[in-house]
Design a protein around this motif. Structure first.
Motif, PDB file in Angstrom:
ATOM      1  N   LYS A  59     -14.857 -10.358  62.172  1.00 45.97           N
ATOM      2  CA  LYS A  59     -15.004  -8.763  62.645  1.00 45.97           C
ATOM      3  C   LYS A  59     -13.932  -8.260  62.408  1.00 45.97           C
ATOM      4  CE  LYS A  59     -17.974  -9.165  66.595  1.00 45.97           C
ATOM      5  NZ  LYS A  59     -17.912  -9.641  68.575  1.00 45.97           N
ATOM      6  N   ARG A  60     -12.522  -8.537  62.285  1.00 44.51           N
ATOM      7  CA  ARG A  60     -11.389  -8.054  61.446  1.00 44.51           C
ATOM      8  C   ARG A  60     -11.590  -7.095  60.688  1.00 44.51           C
ATOM      9  NH1 ARG A  60      -8.595 -11.036  64.350  1.00 44.51           N
ATOM     10  NH2 ARG A  60      -7.743 -12.398  62.527  1.00 44.51           N
ATOM     11  N   TRP A  61     -11.858  -8.376  59.414  1.00 44.79           N
ATOM     12  CA  TRP A  61     -11.942  -8.303  58.428  1.00 44.79           C
ATOM     13  C   TRP A  61     -12.959  -7.269  57.752  1.00 44.79           C
ATOM     14  CZ3 TRP A  61     -15.769  -8.266  54.734  1.00 44.79           C
ATOM     15  CH2 TRP A  61     -15.323  -8.457  53.369  1.00 44.79           C
ATOM     16  N   TRP A  62     -14.576  -7.115  58.911  1.00 48.66           N
ATOM     17  CA  TRP A  62     -15.282  -6.110  58.758  1.00 48.66           C
ATOM     18  C   TRP A  62     -14.601  -5.104  58.834  1.00 48.66           C
ATOM     19  CZ3 TRP A  62     -19.356  -5.007  55.865  1.00 48.66           C
ATOM     20  CH2 TRP A  62     -20.301  -4.337  56.555  1.00 48.66           C
ATOM     21  N   ASP A  63     -14.010  -5.008  60.059  1.00 51.41           N
ATOM     22  CA  ASP A  63     -13.521  -3.317  60.399  1.00 51.41           C
ATOM     23  C   ASP A  63     -13.166  -2.598  59.593  1.00 51.41           C
ATOM     24  OD1 ASP A  63     -15.016  -2.872  62.918  1.00 51.41           O
ATOM     25  OD2 ASP A  63     -13.213  -4.543  64.000  1.00 51.41           O
ATOM     26  N   ASN A  64     -11.469  -3.655  58.571  1.00 52.82           N
ATOM     27  CA  ASN A  64     -11.155  -3.134  57.897  1.00 52.82           C
ATOM     28  C   ASN A  64     -11.509  -1.939  56.636  1.00 52.82           C
ATOM     29  OD1 ASN A  64      -8.931  -3.157  59.703  1.00 52.82           O
ATOM     30  ND2 ASN A  64      -8.306  -5.506  58.673  1.00 52.82           N
ATOM     31  N   ASN A  65     -12.184  -3.981  56.077  1.00 56.29           N
ATOM     32  CA  ASN A  65     -13.182  -3.809  54.661  1.00 56.29           C
ATOM     33  C   ASN A  65     -14.285  -2.604  54.877  1.00 56.29           C
ATOM     34  OD1 ASN A  65     -10.719  -4.744  53.700  1.00 56.29           O
ATOM     35  ND2 ASN A  65     -11.231  -6.061  55.042  1.00 56.29           N
ATOM     36  N   GLY A  66     -15.442  -2.914  55.811  1.00 54.25           N
ATOM     37  CA  GLY A  66     -16.705  -2.510  55.932  1.00 54.25           C
ATOM     38  C   GLY A  66     -16.725  -1.193  54.692  1.00 54.25           C
ATOM     39  N   THR A  67     -16.322  -0.180  54.771  1.00 53.67           N
ATOM     40  CA  THR A  67     -17.117   0.982  54.875  1.00 53.67           C
ATOM     41  C   THR A  67     -15.940   1.355  53.407  1.00 53.67           C
ATOM     42  OG1 THR A  67     -14.778   1.925  56.773  1.00 53.67           O
ATOM     43  CG2 THR A  67     -16.370   3.741  55.179  1.00 53.67           C
ATOM     44  N   ALA A  68     -15.332  -0.160  52.912  1.00 60.97           N
ATOM     45  CA  ALA A  68     -14.601   0.531  51.438  1.00 60.97           C
ATOM     46  C   ALA A  68     -15.918  -0.388  50.990  1.00 60.97           C
ATOM     47  CB  ALA A  68     -13.324  -0.363  51.110  1.00 60.97           C
ATOM     48  N   LEU A  69     -16.550  -1.365  51.281  1.00 59.36           N
ATOM     49  CA  LEU A  69     -17.661  -1.812  50.441  1.00 59.36           C
ATOM     50  C   LEU A  69     -18.749  -1.279  50.621  1.00 59.36           C
ATOM     51  CD1 LEU A  69     -17.755  -5.027  50.009  1.00 59.36           C
ATOM     52  CD2 LEU A  69     -19.351  -5.481  52.439  1.00 59.36           C
ATOM     53  N   VAL A  70     -19.179  -0.839  51.854  1.00 63.33           N
ATOM     54  CA  VAL A  70     -20.594   0.315  51.612  1.00 63.33           C
ATOM     55  C   VAL A  70     -20.367   1.461  50.867  1.00 63.33           C
ATOM     56  CG1 VAL A  70     -21.991   1.716  53.370  1.00 63.33           C
ATOM     57  CG2 VAL A  70     -20.952  -0.253  53.815  1.00 63.33           C
ATOM     58  N   VAL A  71     -18.459   1.893  50.508  1.00 62.00           N
ATOM     59  CA  VAL A  71     -19.010   2.839  49.769  1.00 62.00           C
ATOM     60  C   VAL A  71     -19.154   2.965  47.886  1.00 62.00           C
ATOM     61  CG1 VAL A  71     -17.360   4.370  48.908  1.00 62.00           C
ATOM     62  CG2 VAL A  71     -17.516   4.715  50.974  1.00 62.00           C
ATOM     63  N   GLY A  72     -18.674   1.159  48.077  1.00 66.83           N
ATOM     64  CA  GLY A  72     -18.099   0.608  46.448  1.00 66.83           C
ATOM     65  C   GLY A  72     -19.655   0.189  46.324  1.00 66.83           C
ATOM     66  N   ILE A  73     -20.522  -0.396  46.993  1.00 59.65           N
ATOM     67  CA  ILE A  73     -21.713  -0.792  46.835  1.00 59.65           C
ATOM     68  C   ILE A  73     -22.583   0.676  45.876  1.00 59.65           C
ATOM     69  CG2 ILE A  73     -24.046  -1.068  47.735  1.00 59.65           C
ATOM     70  CD1 ILE A  73     -22.864  -3.498  49.320  1.00 59.65           C
ATOM     71  N   ILE A  74     -22.250   2.217  46.943  1.00 60.28           N
ATOM     72  CA  ILE A  74     -23.006   2.738  46.698  1.00 60.28           C
ATOM     73  C   ILE A  74     -22.737   3.317  45.466  1.00 60.28           C
ATOM     74  CG2 ILE A  74     -23.178   5.460  47.013  1.00 60.28           C
ATOM     75  CD1 ILE A  74     -23.551   4.502  50.473  1.00 60.28           C
ATOM     76  N   LEU A  75     -21.222   3.263  45.333  1.00 61.76           N
ATOM     77  CA  LEU A  75     -20.648   3.650  44.054  1.00 61.76           C
ATOM     78  C   LEU A  75     -21.333   2.922  42.904  1.00 61.76           C
ATOM     79  CD1 LEU A  75     -16.851   4.603  44.595  1.00 61.76           C
ATOM     80  CD2 LEU A  75     -18.501   5.921  43.618  1.00 61.76           C
ATOM     81  N   GLY A  76     -21.679   1.708  42.751  1.00 61.31           N
ATOM     82  CA  GLY A  76     -22.095   1.135  41.872  1.00 61.31           C
ATOM     83  C   GLY A  76     -23.318   1.567  42.133  1.00 61.31           C
ATOM     84  N   LEU A  77     -24.082   0.982  43.037  1.00 64.05           N
ATOM     85  CA  LEU A  77     -25.848   1.920  42.831  1.00 64.05           C
ATOM     86  C   LEU A  77     -25.670   3.401  41.535  1.00 64.05           C
ATOM     87  CD1 LEU A  77     -27.390   0.897  45.920  1.00 64.05           C
ATOM     88  CD2 LEU A  77     -28.284  -0.670  43.401  1.00 64.05           C
ATOM     89  N   ILE A  78     -24.923   4.034  42.340  1.00 66.00           N
ATOM     90  CA  ILE A  78     -24.961   6.077  41.530  1.00 66.00           C
ATOM     91  C   ILE A  78     -24.249   5.412  39.985  1.00 66.00           C
ATOM     92  CG2 ILE A  78     -23.905   8.166  41.168  1.00 66.00           C
ATOM     93  CD1 ILE A  78     -23.349   7.588  43.957  1.00 66.00           C
ATOM     94  N   LEU A  79     -23.433   4.498  39.984  1.00 63.55           N
ATOM     95  CA  LEU A  79     -22.629   3.782  38.219  1.00 63.55           C
ATOM     96  C   LEU A  79     -24.062   3.248  37.725  1.00 63.55           C
ATOM     97  CD1 LEU A  79     -19.983   2.692  38.265  1.00 63.55           C
ATOM     98  CD2 LEU A  79     -20.535   4.161  36.759  1.00 63.55           C
ATOM     99  N   ILE A  80     -24.931   2.800  37.969  1.00 69.22           N
ATOM    100  CA  ILE A  80     -26.462   1.143  37.302  1.00 69.22           C
ATOM    101  C   ILE A  80     -27.045   3.147  37.443  1.00 69.22           C
ATOM    102  CG2 ILE A  80     -28.273  -0.236  38.008  1.00 69.22           C
ATOM    103  CD1 ILE A  80     -25.767  -1.886  39.590  1.00 69.22           C
ATOM    104  N   PHE A  81     -27.111   3.257  38.413  1.00 71.97           N
ATOM    105  CA  PHE A  81     -28.501   4.266  37.493  1.00 71.97           C
ATOM    106  C   PHE A  81     -28.392   5.552  37.094  1.00 71.97           C
ATOM    107  CE2 PHE A  81     -30.368   2.536  41.759  1.00 71.97           C
ATOM    108  CZ  PHE A  81     -31.349   1.840  40.702  1.00 71.97           C
ATOM    109  N   GLY A  82     -27.609   5.854  37.325  1.00 70.41           N
ATOM    110  CA  GLY A  82     -26.469   6.737  36.765  1.00 70.41           C
ATOM    111  C   GLY A  82     -26.505   6.928  34.691  1.00 70.41           C
TER     112      GLY A  82
END
Lengths: 210, 497
Positions: free
Chosen positions: A15-38
């Motif tokens: 849980k702690r790990w998720w609280d610390n890194n969750g946002t970054a992970l989601v942002v990362g995935i979104i960025l990754g998807l943008i990169l791929i589709f871009g």
């Protein structure tokens, strides 16, 4: 040590790990998807652009420049302006120069060839365009400028063309010894039977003996 | 709960690891892992690291061979030399194609799938009654040994290369000076004069002494050597068609082996006639009868037969018959006596001296005429004719072709006062002394519009083609090309993998 860690501790840690890194992970995935589709979009865009340019060039190739010079010029210039970074622009500019030479508009032909020298990314096309521009300069009675342009050739594979044009330039300057030397050098440069300069031998035999 | 999470994590881990492996495979190319380790290259050639597959090479080769066979009209094109030449051509063609297509593609040249389809539909070869016919297309694919996708990619390559090749050749031009030079030079005529010095007149003036002949004979002994010649005696047992001769064959072997110094006993017991050959030498180019057999020739000059004088073993000939040979007599290697070659040497020396004299005189005349002496006067002194011809063109009838060809390669004289001269050895042995007085260049005004247009187009095309050839050459020079040499050197290894 692991004996002291309970299941509860583990869940807490996750849980702690998720609280610390969750946002970054989601942002990362979104960025990754943008990169791929871009990237895919960019690829598709490029392919579309390249094939459209190719089709426009193909039309230019199959059109006769003599039938409608205005339309031909427009077509060629459209390719040069719209796709300046593509090889089709360079080839279109060369084709345009041919039409302009046929019309005896040597200053325009020179400019068209020089556009390739200055803008093309294909080094071999640049070499070819430079020799052609030098020939046009000679037709414009500017032998020194032609020699100067030829001195910028740096690919020895095109030496045969350079030496022949040099010979032509020397003939106009009545420097027959230099002309003979250049023509003979051109004969030596000619790498094989595939490369036969149309009137080189004739030009050589018409030189006065020295 | 915990177990579930653990299972899941394991699942993630596993997925990640597998994913990583997949990425590695994708990046490095799975074929590197699946590649055989037989040591033989699995490609026809590599061009800048890109492979031309063996399958592509074999298909192209077979098509080329088929086309060649058709072009030769069913003539046998299956000789190893022709096959090899064709393979070299195919290799060169494929490498150039690969080199160009990869380079052009990298630069942004593209042919879309729609363009290819459009092109195919418009190809008259695939049309029936002016319409594209799928059946016809499929038929042609089959006879050409192409799969549809191979044909598409082949066509794509050709169209891609065509964009460059046609672009370059259509865009070059002939400038007015080029056309003028072509008209001037191709329509040029020259005023010439020449005298022919006949070799025969020099021959009659040469005297060769006995001493000269003897010296030549001594200095060129090797030329007058004759190699050793031998004559064979032999027995020949005809080919055995029904197995009756097996006994005779054994008997022949035994009798000739047990009596190594004679064939007569075997001859009598087997009822075979004693035969003899003519005299022959080891390297005679063409022999007939049993001497046509390479084995017979080899055995005849072997130590046991030639030097020891024994009967040979039984030799089986190509026609199935069996022979035993022995040397009947030998003519040792010798130098021909001077008396028998005197006449040959004499003629040789006369011809050489006459030629030298002719050339010396020719050069002297050429120099005199170049300095202004009259060709007519000089020729008259020799009781020969000086031929003068004005306005000779490049294809002039009635002038010796050798003289004509040379005349148009001669330079215009520097001062334009005196002619340039040259001596030309003619095929019949005579020498022509040629003077080139003056050139009359073709006149632009007399050239027809059609002629000018033809010159214009020809020169522009030629220059354009030179550009393309140099473009390919430059590309080739910069490329790293690795050829699977076994495809070119090895004749037996042509099956597709």
């Amino acid at each position: 040590m692991s004996e002291y860690i309970t299941d509860h501790d583990r869940v807490d840690a996750i849980k702690r790990w998720w609280d610390n890194n969750g946002t970054a992970l989601v942002v990362g995935i979104i960025l990754g998807l943008i990169l791929i589709f871009g990237w895919q979009y960019w690829q598709r865009y490029q392919l579309k652009r390249d094939t459209t340019a190719s089709q426009a060039y193909q039309v230019l190739l199959t059109t006769s420049a003599h039938d409608d010079t205005a339309a031909y010029t427009q077509r060629a210039q459209a390719i040069i302006k719209t796709y300046p970074s593509l090889p089709y622009a360079a080839l279109s500019s060369l084709l345009l120069a041919r039409m302009q030479v046929d019309q005896k508009k040597y200053d325009l032909a020179y400019a068209s060839d020089m556009w390739v020298v200055n803008h093309a990314s294909d080094d071999s096309l640049k070499q070819i365009a430079r020799v052609r521009a030098a020939r046009v300069l000679l037709a414009m009675k500017k032998p020194d400028e032609a020699l100067n342009l030829l001195s910028k050739m740096d690919d020895p594979n095109f030496a045969v063309l350079v030496d022949e044009v040099k010979g032509d330039i020397y003939v106009t300057q009545h420097n027959f010894a230099a002309a003979r030397k250049a023509y003979l050098q051109a004969q030596q440069d000619a790498p094989d039977s595939e490369v036969l300069l149309p009137i080189l031998e004739l030009k050589l035999s018409s030189l006065p003996a020295s | 709960m915990l177990q579930k999470i653990r299972d899941k994590t394991q699942g993630w881990f596993a997925a990640m690891i597998i994913g990583a492996v997949c990425v590695t495979f994708a990046l490095w190319g799975i074929h590197y892992y699946l590649q055989g380790v037989t040591g033989k290259p699995d490609y026809a050639a590599k061009v800048n690291g890109k492979a031309i597959s063996l399958a592509d090479f074999n298909i192209t080769y077979r098509q080329a061979a088929q086309q060649q066979a058709e072009a030769l009209g069913g003539m046998d094109n299956n000789t190893p030399a022709l096959q090899k030449a064709l393979r070299v051509d195919v290799m060169k063609e494929l490498i150039e194609q690969k080199l160009l297509t990869t380079s052009l593609f990298k630069q942004g040249y593209r042919i879309s799938a729609a363009d290819i389809e459009q092109f195919i539909v418009n190809m008259p070869q695939f049309q029936e009654n002016g319409q594209f016919s799928q059946t016809r297309f499929n038929q042609i694919m089959q006879t050409m040994m192409y799969s549809q996708s191979q044909f598409y990619s082949q066509l794509q390559n050709q169209l891609l290369i065509g964009q460059l090749a046609v672009g370059l050749s259509n865009s070059n031009y002939a400038l007015p000076t080029d056309v003028k030079a072509a008209v001037m030079l191709l329509n040029e005529t020259r005023d010439i004069g020449f005298v022919v010095l006949p070799l025969s007149s020099f021959v009659t003036q040469v005297n060769v002494t006995e001493a000269q002949i003897a010296t030549y004979y001594k200095q060129h002994q090797v030329r007058f050597k004759t190699p050793e010649q031998i004559q064979l005696q032999y027995l020949q047992l005809p080919a055995d068609t029904k197995g009756k001769n097996t006994d005779k064959s054994d008997l022949l072997a035994n009798l000739t082996y047990e009596n190594p110094d004679s064939l007569e006993i075997a001859s009598e017991k087997l009822g075979l006639p004693l035969m003899t050959t003519t005299f022959f030498e080891a390297n005679a180019p063409k022999n007939t009868g049993i001497l046509a057999s390479k084995s017979v020739m080899a055995v005849a000059f072997s130590n046991d037969v030639l030097n020891e004088g024994y009967n040979s073993d039984v030799i089986t000939l190509d026609d199935g018959s069996q022979v035993v040979i022995r040397v009947l007599s030998r003519k040792p290697a010798s130098v021909m006596p001077l008396s028998s070659v005197q006449e040959i040497i004499k003629n040789l020396l006369i011809k050489q001296t006459a030629q030298d004299n002719m050339k010396t005189l020719g050069e002297q005349l050429a120099q005199k005429i170049a300095k202004g002496a009259s060709g007519t006067v000089i020729a008259n002194e020799l009781k020969l004719n000086w031929h003068e011809k004005t306005d000779v063109n490049r294809h002039q009838q009635g002038v010796n072709p050798q003289v004509l060809l040379s005349v148009f390669k001669m330079y215009v004289s520097a001062d334009r006062q005196h002619p340039t001269t040259q001596t030309i050895l003619l095929p019949n042995g005579n020498l022509a002394v040629v003077a080139f007085y003056q050139a009359h260049y073709g006149d632009l005004k007399t050239a027809t519009a059609e002629q000018l247009q033809m010159f214009n187009r020809k020169i522009a095309d030629d220059y354009g083609n030179v550009d393309y050839a140099l473009y390919v050459r430059s590309l080739k020079k910069q490329a790293k090309i690795k050829i699977n040499q076994s495809l070119i050197n090895d004749n037996n290894d042509m099956e597709a993998p």
